[in-house]
Design a protein around this motif. Structure first.
Motif, PDB file in Angstrom:
ATOM      1  N   GLN A   1      -6.250  -2.672  -0.446  1.00  0.00           N
ATOM      2  CA  GLN A   1      -7.222  -3.690  -0.821  1.00  0.00           C
ATOM      3  C   GLN A   1      -6.882  -4.125  -2.249  1.00  0.00           C
ATOM      4  N   PHE A   2      -6.542  -5.406  -2.406  1.00  0.00           N
ATOM      5  CA  PHE A   2      -6.097  -5.918  -3.701  1.00  0.00           C
ATOM      6  C   PHE A   2      -7.292  -6.490  -4.481  1.00  0.00           C
ATOM      7  N   TRP A   3      -7.344  -6.171  -5.780  1.00  0.00           N
ATOM      8  CA  TRP A   3      -8.510  -6.442  -6.629  1.00  0.00           C
ATOM      9  C   TRP A   3      -8.141  -7.371  -7.770  1.00  0.00           C
ATOM     10  N   ASP A   4      -8.970  -8.382  -7.985  1.00  0.00           N
ATOM     11  CA  ASP A   4      -8.769  -9.347  -9.068  1.00  0.00           C
ATOM     12  C   ASP A   4      -9.783  -9.072 -10.174  1.00  0.00           C
ATOM     13  N   ALA A   5      -9.307  -8.728 -11.368  1.00  0.00           N
ATOM     14  CA  ALA A   5     -10.195  -8.353 -12.468  1.00  0.00           C
ATOM     15  C   ALA A   5     -11.088  -9.506 -12.896  1.00  0.00           C
TER      16      ALA A   5
ATOM     17  N   GLY B   1       6.326  -5.286  -4.498  1.00  0.00           N
ATOM     18  CA  GLY B   1       6.096  -5.673  -5.876  1.00  0.00           C
ATOM     19  C   GLY B   1       4.625  -5.615  -6.237  1.00  0.00           C
ATOM     20  N   GLY B   2       4.310  -6.123  -7.426  1.00  0.00           N
ATOM     21  CA  GLY B   2       2.948  -6.053  -7.915  1.00  0.00           C
ATOM     22  C   GLY B   2       2.576  -4.625  -8.285  1.00  0.00           C
ATOM     23  N   VAL B   3       1.297  -4.349  -8.379  1.00  0.00           N
ATOM     24  CA  VAL B   3       0.850  -3.037  -8.842  1.00  0.00           C
ATOM     25  C   VAL B   3       1.104  -1.943  -7.805  1.00  0.00           C
ATOM     26  N   THR B   4       1.337  -2.315  -6.539  1.00  0.00           N
ATOM     27  CA  THR B   4       1.498  -1.307  -5.492  1.00  0.00           C
ATOM     28  C   THR B   4       2.951  -1.042  -5.110  1.00  0.00           C
ATOM     29  N   GLY B   5       3.890  -1.759  -5.718  1.00  0.00           N
ATOM     30  CA  GLY B   5       5.307  -1.533  -5.408  1.00  0.00           C
ATOM     31  C   GLY B   5       5.634  -1.837  -3.959  1.00  0.00           C
ATOM     32  N   ASP B   6       6.253  -0.865  -3.256  1.00  0.00           N
ATOM     33  CA  ASP B   6       6.674  -1.115  -1.879  1.00  0.00           C
ATOM     34  C   ASP B   6       5.733  -0.495  -0.841  1.00  0.00           C
ATOM     35  N   VAL B   7       4.509  -0.129  -1.240  1.00  0.00           N
ATOM     36  CA  VAL B   7       3.541   0.428  -0.292  1.00  0.00           C
ATOM     37  C   VAL B   7       3.150  -0.672   0.701  1.00  0.00           C
TER      38      VAL B   7
ATOM     39  N   ARG C   1      -1.248  -9.761  -3.125  1.00  0.00           N
ATOM     40  CA  ARG C   1      -0.395  -8.734  -3.739  1.00  0.00           C
ATOM     41  C   ARG C   1       0.148  -9.216  -5.078  1.00  0.00           C
ATOM     42  N   GLU C   2       0.550 -10.492  -5.147  1.00  0.00           N
ATOM     43  CA  GLU C   2       1.221 -11.009  -6.343  1.00  0.00           C
ATOM     44  C   GLU C   2       0.286 -11.113  -7.538  1.00  0.00           C
ATOM     45  N   ARG C   3      -0.980 -11.485  -7.313  1.00  0.00           N
ATOM     46  CA  ARG C   3      -1.868 -11.743  -8.449  1.00  0.00           C
ATOM     47  C   ARG C   3      -2.853 -10.606  -8.706  1.00  0.00           C
ATOM     48  N   ALA C   4      -2.819  -9.550  -7.913  1.00  0.00           N
ATOM     49  CA  ALA C   4      -3.786  -8.462  -8.070  1.00  0.00           C
ATOM     50  C   ALA C   4      -3.589  -7.731  -9.400  1.00  0.00           C
TER      51      ALA C   4
END
Length: 358
Positions: free
Chosen positions: A117-121, A333-339, A138-141
């Motif tokens: 679950q991707f979160w936007d601050a 990519g992003g904060v989760t890498g390759d998960v 994924r890209e902007r989380a």
């Protein structure tokens, strides 16, 4: 003749071979096929040698070329190593006892799903209560949480009887990003995060349950989604593949991509009658694009990539002809890498009773 039928014919008049010996030999054969088909083991990458593997209809007739505008176009072909893995699973499935129950017994299917679950601050800091922070890409989380949803389904020997569904729990098991801990706390406070109350056991008459209140009209859902079509689904792999492709309303590679995208729930495959599940594995083997990731002991892992969009990874229990897990990834990519975005794992056992509804 199919690959494993050829193996079985060798020494047919000799003393019987122990099942453990057959299992070990099967896995060794699959590992060798997988290694032989790897691109780095082929001297001429633009050509693939099919002879000697005996996959039969899985690969026969697929290496077709056409001359178009003066150039040679090579039609996509199924990967021989992936076809061998799926044929092995189909071979085992034909005589499988995993779904053949005595009256009063149940299949206990434990499902463990993991979802990002991707979160936007910025959305989280917005005072507007209608803003939903867990709707980022994924890209902007700025952060993300990995939610593990554990549930158990009890399927009776007579599938027209009552099924039982233990809704289990949904918990954050990992967080990502500098504000990951904050995102995890916010997710836990979200009323819809965990669904029903932990420990709820629901009765599903004939395996059906209704959509949440508010749907007009309520739509029934089946735990084994292919069951309404069992009688019309062909048992011949080629015809079954045509039937599956036709359901997509598409053609060519788009139909295959739609079909693979629909393989999101392992239970929908595992609950098929053994002869249909065997045909299903053989039908999937004819789809170009699957490749072998690994073959270890009694598990083989296959991957199907739609470049720039989705990667589907399927782990198959080749000793029992069951799907162990299916993962879906839509990028890296992003904060989760390759998960990957989701992984659904299942474990199937036979039990003599189901819990009481509560």
């Amino acid at each position: 003749m199919l690959l494993l039928e050829q193996v079985r014919e060798i020494g047919a008049d000799e003393a019987p071979v122990e099942e453990d010996t057959v299992r070990v030999a099967r896995q060794a054969l699959l590992r060798e096929v997988a290694r032989a088909a790897r691109p780095d083991r082929v001297r001429r990458p633009h050509r693939r040698a099919w002879a000697g593997f005996g996959i039969g209809a899985v690969v026969a007739g697929t290496a077709v070329t056409a001359i178009v505008m003066g150039s040679v176009v090579v039609a996509p072909v199924p990967d021989v190593a992936a076809a061998a893995v799926l044929e092995s699973a189909a071979e085992v499935t034909v005589g499988a006892q995993d779904t053949q129950l005595e009256p009063g017994q149940f299949l206990r299917i434990e499902t463990q799903g993991e979802y990002l679950q991707f979160w936007d601050a910025a959305w989280a800091d917005d005072d507007d209560e209608s803003t939903f922070a867990f709707n980022a890409s994924r890209e902007r989380a700025d952060a993300a949480v990995l939610v593990r949803d554990s549930r158990v389904l009890y399927v009776p020997a007579d599938r027209s009887g009552d099924w039982f569904f233990d809704w289990g729990t949904a918990d954050v098991v990992k967080s990502f990003g500098d504000r990951g801990a904050e995102a995890a706390e916010k997710f836990a406070d979200w009323p819809a995060a965990t669904g029903r109350e932990s420990g709820t056991i629901q009765t599903l008459p004939a395996g059906e349950f209704l959509a949440p209140d508010g749907d007009t009209p309520p739509q029934p859902y089946l735990a084994d989604t292919y069951r309404p079509y069992y009688s019309e689904m062909p048992r011949e792999p080629e015809k079954l593949l045509d039937w599956l492709r036709a359901r997509s309303g598409m053609s060519g590679v788009e139909a295959d991509r739609w079909l693979v995208a629909g393989l999101s729930d392992p239970s929908s495959i595992n609950l098929m009658p053994p002869e249909l599940r065997a045909a299903f594995f053989r039908a999937i083997a004819m789809i170009p694009g699957f490749e072998v990731v690994s073959v270890d002991d009694d598990q083989a892992t296959l991957r199907y990539v739609v470049t720039g969009h989705r990667t589907t990874t399927i782990a198959i229990d080749t000793a029992h002809g069951l799907v162990d897990s299916i993962a879906e990834g839509y990028g890296t990519g992003g904060v989760t890498g390759d998960v990957p975005e989701s992984v659904i794992r299942v474990s199937t056992t036979v039990v003599d009773s189901a819990p009481d509804p509560r």
